[in-house]
Design an enzyme around this catalytic site. Structure first.
Site, short mmCIF file in Angstrom:
data_model
loop_
_atom_site.label_atom_id
_atom_site.label_comp_id
_atom_site.label_asym_id
_atom_site.label_seq_id
_atom_site.Cartn_x
_atom_site.Cartn_y
_atom_site.Cartn_z
N CYS A 16 25.15 -57.81 -2.79
CA CYS A 16 24.28 -57.11 -3.74
C CYS A 16 23.95 -55.71 -3.22
O CYS A 16 23.22 -55.56 -2.23
CB CYS A 16 23.00 -57.93 -3.94
SG CYS A 16 21.72 -57.09 -4.87
N CYS A 45 20.29 -54.88 -2.98
CA CYS A 45 19.67 -55.56 -1.84
C CYS A 45 19.92 -54.79 -0.54
O CYS A 45 19.02 -54.66 0.29
CB CYS A 45 20.20 -56.99 -1.71
SG CYS A 45 19.86 -58.02 -3.14
#
Length: 105
Positions: free
Chosen positions: A40, A43
């Site tokens: 991600c 993230c």
């Protein structure tokens, strides 16, 4: 303030159980691969910013950083992070037990 790193829903639940009665802040992120990098991108960008602010959490609180699984595991609408905790996005930072989401992209 204690920092606890876990992977998966079951480990998250155990970490919460071990820290009952404390103020818990939970950060949910896509799992990291063998290279130590999450699938991600949001993230990857958010984690250093979140961790840099941990010293601002209340004394005696617990910060749980939880990896939610691979991209296909996360995208499964039946995964327990979605069904049990009602998390719809990663990264998400919440004050656990209050239902307060501090941020979720």
């Amino acid at each position: 303030m204690a920092v606890v790193d876990v992977s998966g829903f079951e480990e998250f639940v155990k970490a919460v159980d071990r820290n009952q009665g404390k103020s818990i802040f939970a950060y949910f992120t896509g799992s990291k691969g063998a290279d130590g990098v999450s699938w991600c991108e949001d993230c990857v960008r958010a984690e250093p910013i979140v961790r840099a602010e941990l010293d601002k959490l209340p004394e005696g609180s617990v910060f749980i950083c939880c990896q939610t699984g691979t991209r296909p595991e996360w995208k499964n609408l039946e995964n327990k992070f979605r069904t049990e905790l009602k998390i719809t996005k990663v990264p998400t930072l919440m004050r656990y037990g209050t239902g307060t989401i501090i941020f979720g992209t």
